[in-house]
Design a protein around this motif. Sequence first.
Motif, mmCIF file in Angstrom:
data_model
loop_
_atom_site.group_PDB
_atom_site.id
_atom_site.type_symbol
_atom_site.label_atom_id
_atom_site.label_comp_id
_atom_site.label_asym_id
_atom_site.label_seq_id
_atom_site.Cartn_x
_atom_site.Cartn_y
_atom_site.Cartn_z
ATOM 1 N N GLU A 165 13.491 -15.426 -10.132
ATOM 2 C CA GLU A 165 12.276 -16.188 -10.433
ATOM 3 C C GLU A 165 11.210 -15.951 -9.365
ATOM 4 N N LEU A 166 11.660 -15.846 -8.102
ATOM 5 C CA LEU A 166 10.715 -15.565 -7.012
ATOM 6 C C LEU A 166 10.077 -14.190 -7.193
ATOM 7 N N ILE A 167 10.853 -13.219 -7.626
ATOM 8 C CA ILE A 167 10.299 -11.880 -7.881
ATOM 9 C C ILE A 167 9.228 -11.957 -8.967
ATOM 10 N N ASP A 168 9.532 -12.651 -10.056
ATOM 11 C CA ASP A 168 8.564 -12.762 -11.152
ATOM 12 C C ASP A 168 7.270 -13.432 -10.689
ATOM 13 N N THR A 169 7.407 -14.517 -9.921
ATOM 14 C CA THR A 169 6.230 -15.234 -9.437
ATOM 15 C C THR A 169 5.417 -14.379 -8.474
ATOM 16 N N THR A 170 6.111 -13.707 -7.567
ATOM 17 C CA THR A 170 5.416 -12.877 -6.578
ATOM 18 C C THR A 170 4.714 -11.706 -7.241
ATOM 19 N N TRP A 171 5.383 -11.106 -8.228
ATOM 20 C CA TRP A 171 4.771 -9.964 -8.916
ATOM 21 C C TRP A 171 3.538 -10.399 -9.705
ATOM 22 N N ALA A 172 3.638 -11.557 -10.358
ATOM 23 C CA ALA A 172 2.492 -12.045 -11.134
ATOM 24 C C ALA A 172 1.292 -12.332 -10.241
ATOM 25 N N GLY A 173 1.540 -12.790 -9.020
ATOM 26 C CA GLY A 173 0.446 -13.088 -8.103
ATOM 27 C C GLY A 173 0.219 -12.017 -7.058
ATOM 28 N N ARG A 174 0.691 -10.803 -7.333
ATOM 29 C CA ARG A 174 0.615 -9.727 -6.338
ATOM 30 C C ARG A 174 -0.831 -9.360 -6.017
ATOM 31 N N GLU A 175 -0.993 -8.775 -4.865
ATOM 32 C CA GLU A 175 -2.324 -8.361 -4.409
ATOM 33 C C GLU A 175 -2.841 -7.203 -5.258
ATOM 34 N N ARG A 176 -4.077 -7.328 -5.709
ATOM 35 C CA ARG A 176 -4.740 -6.253 -6.457
ATOM 36 C C ARG A 176 -6.087 -5.990 -5.798
ATOM 37 N N THR A 177 -6.159 -4.901 -5.081
ATOM 38 C CA THR A 177 -7.375 -4.559 -4.355
ATOM 39 C C THR A 177 -8.026 -3.346 -4.999
ATOM 40 N N ALA A 178 -9.277 -3.462 -5.349
ATOM 41 C CA ALA A 178 -10.021 -2.341 -5.930
ATOM 42 C C ALA A 178 -10.884 -1.691 -4.856
ATOM 43 N N LEU A 204 -10.100 5.755 11.113
ATOM 44 C CA LEU A 204 -8.907 4.958 10.828
ATOM 45 C C LEU A 204 -9.238 3.471 10.792
ATOM 46 N N THR A 205 -10.029 3.031 11.774
ATOM 47 C CA THR A 205 -10.426 1.625 11.821
ATOM 48 C C THR A 205 -11.231 1.248 10.587
ATOM 49 N N GLU A 206 -12.123 2.144 10.160
ATOM 50 C CA GLU A 206 -12.933 1.841 8.984
ATOM 51 C C GLU A 206 -12.078 1.797 7.722
ATOM 52 N N LEU A 207 -11.107 2.716 7.613
ATOM 53 C CA LEU A 207 -10.209 2.697 6.456
ATOM 54 C C LEU A 207 -9.424 1.384 6.400
ATOM 55 N N THR A 208 -8.974 0.911 7.564
ATOM 56 C CA THR A 208 -8.230 -0.342 7.607
ATOM 57 C C THR A 208 -9.129 -1.513 7.247
ATOM 58 N N ALA A 209 -10.356 -1.518 7.775
ATOM 59 C CA ALA A 209 -11.285 -2.605 7.480
ATOM 60 C C ALA A 209 -11.658 -2.637 5.997
ATOM 61 N N ARG A 210 -11.765 -1.472 5.379
ATOM 62 C CA ARG A 210 -12.098 -1.393 3.954
ATOM 63 C C ARG A 210 -10.895 -1.701 3.065
ATOM 64 N N ARG A 211 -9.707 -1.870 3.683
ATOM 65 C CA ARG A 211 -8.458 -2.071 2.954
ATOM 66 C C ARG A 211 -8.232 -0.933 1.964
ATOM 67 N N ALA A 212 -8.501 0.271 2.461
ATOM 68 C CA ALA A 212 -8.353 1.454 1.616
ATOM 69 C C ALA A 212 -6.887 1.695 1.262
ATOM 70 N N GLY A 213 -5.970 1.362 2.177
ATOM 71 C CA GLY A 213 -4.556 1.530 1.878
ATOM 72 C C GLY A 213 -4.100 0.614 0.767
ATOM 73 N N SER A 214 -4.583 -0.630 0.779
ATOM 74 C CA SER A 214 -4.230 -1.575 -0.279
ATOM 75 C C SER A 214 -4.784 -1.106 -1.620
ATOM 76 N N ALA A 215 -6.015 -0.612 -1.614
ATOM 77 C CA ALA A 215 -6.619 -0.150 -2.870
ATOM 78 C C ALA A 215 -5.855 1.053 -3.433
ATOM 79 N N THR A 216 -5.495 1.986 -2.560
ATOM 80 C CA THR A 216 -4.734 3.157 -3.024
ATOM 81 C C THR A 216 -3.373 2.736 -3.549
ATOM 82 N N GLY A 217 -2.727 1.797 -2.845
ATOM 83 C CA GLY A 217 -1.427 1.328 -3.292
ATOM 84 C C GLY A 217 -1.502 0.561 -4.592
ATOM 85 N N THR A 218 -2.558 -0.215 -4.777
ATOM 86 C CA THR A 218 -2.738 -0.943 -6.030
ATOM 87 C C THR A 218 -2.886 0.019 -7.196
#
Length: 456
Positions: A165-178, A204-218
């Motif tokens: 149930e925790l997996i389902d809840t976490t997945w439904a509310g997962r981070e979605r970064t564009a 590197l600092t700018e990529l981290t600030a832009r959350r580019a890794g999160s967007a690519t992973g999303t």
Amino acid sequence: MAHLPDIQAGARPRAAVIHEAWQRLEGVAPLSGAHGGPLSRTVKLILDPLVIRPLQHPQCAGSVIGADGAVLLASLLYAAGDVLGETARWYELLKRVRRELRITDGHPQDRYFQRCFELATTGQPRDRATAEHVLRALHGTADGRTTRDLRDHLADPARAARLTELIDTTWAGRERTADPDPAATAALITAVLDGAGRDVAAPLTELTARRAGSATGTSLTDPERLPPARRLGLTERPAPDRPRLTAGTMTFGAPLDRTVHERVFTTLRASADRSALPPLPTLVTEEITRGCAPWGLTDETLRVTAAVGERLALGLRPLGAAPGDTTAERALNARWRREAYVLRARRMLIRPDAPAAGPDDPLHRIARELRHPWQGYLRRLWARLHGRDVRQAPVEASDELWDLLDGVARSVILDHRTRVRRALTVRMTRPDAATETDTETDTDTDTDTETETVKA
């Protein structure tokens, strides 16, 4: 002690010399494979570091050695024959007592080989009491963090239902970064790769600030993504989906397909000191959060590293002609193309008169892998980033980034070298034999539990 035979003049594969000399030793069957040669772990954990010592004997260090090196290498093995036989007897004793104590944690070859060699050289009494003391010392730091504890923890039906149930809840509310500006992100990643070996803190600092890794992973969860996550080797599904808690069997497939059980199992097996890890229930819930996050990672610097690594991996062309678009791609491609096995693979895949071999031939499998090298690279990079995420070790500096990206490439290259060497050795010793593998029937499934390494 075995009689030292005459070694034929001329260069010979080092592995073939080891195989031939090993078969003349007595009492080493527990350290041997099905075809009479030493197990790969025997070579890696005992022979190379403790008997042959290539740094002290450079004549024995190459994959192909001369006549003098072959004589010296065989002499070192024969001189250590008695100790190796005693090591094998200690290993058999530790395995027997391990079964009596119902210990299933860790691979016994990894855990015991070097300790058995030490016991064989120190002259301690080889009895059950000493063996039990050694085993309890080796396994006593787990403190409720063994693979059996994990299996029991996840086997409880009520707990498994809550965790699912925790997996389902976490997945439904997962981070979605564009990513609001993909072109700018691509330019920053190019700047990082073009600065290979130099300080690239600013992009590197700018990529981290832009959350580019999160967007690519999303974007990995988007089936329309180009290139799709499946082509990258990160999943066998059309796109990564919510992680499962457990499965019928542990297969340790593509990184983003692994169950929570497999991910925590890998963490436990890779840890040298499990007492430093969080309690097992915390490890499981943290892994659920991690498995539902972009890239399967929680730290943004590690996600950025994954995004940079993806771009670098897609530029690897060991069989191609183009050098690469960035400094990093050109450097890794040039190093890879100098490998003798890559030259052989090019002949096998390109030349119409190349010797025919079956689809399961090890050399042809490696040649096929070299056509899409990004898959092996990204899987190994993900494993190292996952290990850092568990240990809360972000990538905070340029030199850390380069050590990581370059170290993964070196690891893949060395892995291919080892597989080629093993295949050639088997062909020379038993042309009709399959590749020799390490097997254990009284332990958990042996898996790739790759941990973070430092570039030599």
